[in-house]
Design a protein around this motif. Structure first.
Motif, short mmCIF file in Angstrom:
data_model
loop_
_atom_site.label_atom_id
_atom_site.label_comp_id
_atom_site.label_asym_id
_atom_site.label_seq_id
_atom_site.Cartn_x
_atom_site.Cartn_y
_atom_site.Cartn_z
N LYS A 262 -2.63 9.40 13.96
CA LYS A 262 -2.02 8.06 14.09
C LYS A 262 -1.33 7.64 12.79
O LYS A 262 -0.17 7.24 12.78
CB LYS A 262 -3.09 7.00 14.44
N THR A 263 -2.10 7.71 11.70
CA THR A 263 -1.55 7.22 10.43
C THR A 263 -0.44 8.14 9.93
O THR A 263 0.60 7.65 9.44
CB THR A 263 -2.69 7.12 9.39
N THR A 264 -0.63 9.43 10.07
CA THR A 264 0.42 10.38 9.65
C THR A 264 1.71 10.09 10.42
O THR A 264 2.81 10.09 9.85
CB THR A 264 -0.06 11.82 9.91
N MET B 240 -2.98 -1.84 10.30
CA MET B 240 -4.03 -2.63 10.95
C MET B 240 -5.36 -1.90 10.96
O MET B 240 -6.23 -2.18 11.78
CB MET B 240 -3.61 -2.98 12.39
N ASP B 241 -5.50 -0.95 10.06
CA ASP B 241 -6.75 -0.18 9.98
C ASP B 241 -7.45 -0.51 8.66
O ASP B 241 -6.86 -0.34 7.59
CB ASP B 241 -6.42 1.32 10.05
N PRO B 242 -8.71 -1.01 8.74
CA PRO B 242 -9.44 -1.34 7.50
C PRO B 242 -9.53 -0.17 6.53
O PRO B 242 -9.77 -0.38 5.33
CB PRO B 242 -10.83 -1.73 8.01
N GLN B 243 -9.37 1.06 7.03
CA GLN B 243 -9.39 2.22 6.13
C GLN B 243 -8.20 2.19 5.17
O GLN B 243 -8.22 2.82 4.12
CB GLN B 243 -9.34 3.53 6.92
N GLY B 244 -7.14 1.47 5.54
CA GLY B 244 -5.97 1.31 4.68
C GLY B 244 -5.24 2.62 4.37
O GLY B 244 -4.56 2.73 3.35
N ASN B 245 -5.33 3.60 5.27
CA ASN B 245 -4.73 4.91 4.97
C ASN B 245 -3.20 4.87 4.95
O ASN B 245 -2.58 5.58 4.17
CB ASN B 245 -5.19 5.96 5.99
N ALA B 246 -2.62 4.04 5.79
CA ALA B 246 -1.15 3.95 5.79
C ALA B 246 -0.68 3.33 4.46
O ALA B 246 0.34 3.74 3.90
CB ALA B 246 -0.66 3.12 6.97
N ILE C 120 3.07 -0.41 14.15
CA ILE C 120 1.70 -0.86 13.84
C ILE C 120 0.73 0.32 13.89
O ILE C 120 0.60 0.98 14.93
CB ILE C 120 1.23 -1.95 14.84
N ASP C 121 0.09 0.59 12.76
CA ASP C 121 -0.92 1.66 12.71
C ASP C 121 -2.28 1.08 13.09
O ASP C 121 -2.79 0.20 12.41
CB ASP C 121 -0.98 2.26 11.29
N CYS C 122 -2.85 1.58 14.20
CA CYS C 122 -4.11 1.03 14.72
C CYS C 122 -5.32 1.80 14.22
O CYS C 122 -5.22 2.98 13.91
CB CYS C 122 -4.10 1.09 16.25
MG MG Z 1 -5.52 6.33 10.70
#
Ligand code: MG
Ligand code: ATP
Length: 276
Positions: free
Chosen positions: A16-18, A39-45, A125-127
């Motif tokens: 997703k993020t990639t 929109m991901d708490p991991q903040g990878n984007a 939007i990255d989920c």
């Molecule tokens: Mg991701």
């Protein structure tokens, strides 16, 4: 007016993020004005585009969701002129809980996006890998959703759940929501299983499957640690070429004619469960 595309699959680690980062960067490279919302708490984007952890303490998607900041206030520049990002950090986990008691809790992102929509051609939007209130906000804010599917045995696992959720959102909250398409990721040309998954997915979803298939490519996995999209990190890599092809397809599908021809029938063919 921006087209808003949510990149969703509640299965973790499927790309997703990639896809969010590199599709957004490819669209911006092709001259489109793009806002990527993490929109991901991991903040990878965010980190994948070189936004350092301490920078994500600035106004971010958490503040937008709870109404403390506008999306404009939470939007930051990236190294690509046409690409802006609304970052995320772990605070966003709290939004799932805080939103529960808030009015219009499932419309908050939609309202925020609608205010800036005329400034962009695409909002991506990255989920996160879940179907909670954050993803609900994202699907509600979106015109369409794009599903990355990893070329592996359990690729379809959970997909019907995502499609059912999208179907429910379409019925109740966001009538124009539709599936943008399915992008196959981490394809391994030497692996028979990868080929079988491609055949199976194409049988189920027909031309909803993007022609651009993203291969497993080490440059794609290295790029985030350099805080760069693949287009900046290694523009000649196969990963870069494929994400540019995907961007061309997304642009083509967004032209009025392509949208009218949006064939929902193929999606319904999958177990007959969905109407997206
Ligand atoms: Mg991701
Ligand atoms: P999550 O559900 O945790 O948010 P995700 O669906 O966003 O995960 P990614 O973070 O994009 O998935 O990818 C998972 C891992 O696989 C990352 O380490 C990423 O660098 C790597 N990866 C993604 N796509 C590819 C690819 N095509 N080739 C090689 N590695 C990849």
């Amino acid at each position: 007016m921006a087209k808003t595309i949510c990149i969703a699959n509640q299965k973790g680690g499927v790309g997703k993020t990639t896809t969010s980062v590199n599709l957004s960067s490819a669209l911006a490279t092709l001259g489109k004005r793009v806002l990527l919302i993490d929109m991901d708490p991991q903040g990878n984007a965010s980190s994948g585009l070189g936004i350092k952890r301490y920078d994500t303490q600035d106004a971010n998607s958490y503040h937008v969701l709870i109404g403390e900041k506008t999306l404009t206030e939470a939007t930051h520049n990236t190294s690509l002129e046409k690409l802006k990002i609304c970052t995320a950090n772990p605070d966003l986990v709290g939004a799932e809980i805080e939103l529960v008691d808030m009015p219009h809790r499932e419309y908050r992102l939609k309202q925020a996006v609608s205010i800036v929509a005329d400034q962009y051609d695409f909002v991506i939007i990255d989920c996160p890998p879940s179907l909670g209130l954050i993803t609900l906000n994202a699907l509600n804010a979106a015109d369409s959703f794009l599903v990355p599917l990893q070329c592996e045995y359990y690729a379809l696992e959970g997909l019907s759940q995502l499609l059912n959720t999208a179907g429910l959102i379409k019925k109740s909250l966001n009538p124009s929501l539709h599936i943008e398409g399915i992008v196959l990721t981490m394809f391994d040309v030497r692996n028979n299983l990868s080929h079988q998954v491609v055949t199976q997915i194409k049988e189920h979803f027909g031309d909803k499957v993007f022609n651009a298939i993203i291969p497993r490519n080490v440059r794609l996995s290295e790029a985030p640690s350099h805080g760069q999209s693949i287009l900046e990190y290694d523009s000649k890599s196969i990963g870069s070429v494929r994400y540019l092809e995907l961007a061309h397809e997304v642009i083509a599908r967004s032209l009025p004619k392509a949208t009218e021809a949006n064939p929902v029938e193929n999606t319904n063919a999958y177990k007959g469960e969905v109407n997206v």
